[in-house]
Design a protein around this motif. Sequence first.
Motif, PDB file in Angstrom:
ATOM      1  N   MET A   1     -28.149 -61.201  21.212  1.00  0.00           N
ATOM      2  CA  MET A   1     -29.167 -61.912  22.001  1.00  0.00           C
ATOM      3  C   MET A   1     -28.519 -62.990  22.885  1.00  0.00           C
TER       4      MET A   1
ATOM      5  N   LEU B   1     -33.114 -54.605  20.453  1.00  0.00           N
ATOM      6  CA  LEU B   1     -32.397 -55.063  21.646  1.00  0.00           C
ATOM      7  C   LEU B   1     -32.901 -54.330  22.886  1.00  0.00           C
TER       8      LEU B   1
ATOM      9  N   GLY C   1     -36.473 -55.304  23.913  1.00  0.00           N
ATOM     10  CA  GLY C   1     -36.568 -56.615  24.548  1.00  0.00           C
ATOM     11  C   GLY C   1     -35.930 -56.679  25.923  1.00  0.00           C
TER      12      GLY C   1
ATOM     13  N   GLY D   1     -26.439 -69.796  15.730  1.00  0.00           N
ATOM     14  CA  GLY D   1     -25.991 -68.407  15.781  1.00  0.00           C
ATOM     15  C   GLY D   1     -24.522 -68.238  15.439  1.00  0.00           C
TER      16      GLY D   1
ATOM     17  N   LEU E   1     -27.965 -58.565  15.750  1.00  0.00           N
ATOM     18  CA  LEU E   1     -29.087 -58.795  16.674  1.00  0.00           C
ATOM     19  C   LEU E   1     -29.003 -60.197  17.273  1.00  0.00           C
ATOM     20  N   ASP E   2     -28.785 -61.175  16.415  1.00  0.00           N
ATOM     21  CA  ASP E   2     -28.773 -62.574  16.854  1.00  0.00           C
ATOM     22  C   ASP E   2     -27.637 -62.850  17.836  1.00  0.00           C
TER      23      ASP E   2
ATOM     24  N   ARG F   1     -29.204 -63.511  26.830  1.00  0.00           N
ATOM     25  CA  ARG F   1     -29.601 -64.776  27.458  1.00  0.00           C
ATOM     26  C   ARG F   1     -28.569 -65.275  28.450  1.00  0.00           C
TER      27      ARG F   1
END
Lengths: 191, 124
Positions: free
Chosen positions: A13, A131, A134, A69, A9-10, A17
């Motif tokens: 992300m 994911l 969002g 991360g 997930l991290d 971004r």
Amino acid sequence: MDEFSLYVLDITMNSVRAGAENIDVSLKEDGEWLTFTVKDNGCGMSAEQVRKLSDPFFTTRKTRKVGLGIPFLTMLAEMMGGHVTIRSTPAVNEETGEPDPDHGTVVESVFGRNHIDFIPLGDMVETVKTLIQGSPDVNFTYTHEMPGGKVELSCAQLKALLGDDIPLSNPEILGWIDGYLKEQYAEAEEK
Amino acid sequence: MKSFEELMAIKAKMQDKVAVRQAADNTIRVVVGMATCGIAAGARPVLNAFVEGVNEAGMAETVTVTQTGCIGICQYEPVVEVFEKDKEKTTYVKMTAEKAQEVIEKHIKGGKPVTEYTIGATKL
């Protein structure tokens, strides 16, 4: 982080971004190795930025001075006898100043599945749903290859079926995605 | 097996609602921090509790649950911000799925912020 799915997930992300429209997340369990790859068509990074990624005191964000991360992922991979490889093409060519249509980033990480430090995979379905919730506009693909079978999801395919009016973040659609993935997992794990 | 026919049935059922949804003025926005700091502190189940809780409360039309990056108060993660029209923002800190359910019940449904979970009630 105590389960692998949180790392997934991290790291994914980061692609969100980076403004990516297409993000391919894949897990492959093959013999003693687990390979986790994220491929995106986001803004990419310069060679200098890629070099600095493993430095926890490097970050482009303004809200704090550390970026953990990639260092977390690298630490986990190396603990399990694996490694992390990052290839990135920035949106603008550093030498010519021309836009590069093939921009984006690939983060490939390898983990020893039989290593004593291997952490539980955790709830991958929850990670995929988070994911999509969002970033319903991003075209995620998710693939998890296991010895017993394969779990697959393509957001572009779902969007083609649903049309423009219903976002994938709609709770009922997320509920369907939940069931769709869980059933594939159940089938793959049975074998 | 969950079929695509089932997905199309959900679509058909929802298409009638879409017009209403677009007309509805979203009055509450719940924002969950989902950067590395948030995720490591347990933001995923918190987000999930809000998404499911709001839906179960039948408030999906007027309450949106969204994600954001790092807000800059990593030591208080999971952080949740609640924005309401014409009201001051409420910042909840060190959230859990259980606290999220309470916030939905008392604040989102009931209109009264759960003060004990806000940043103001935390010793700095």
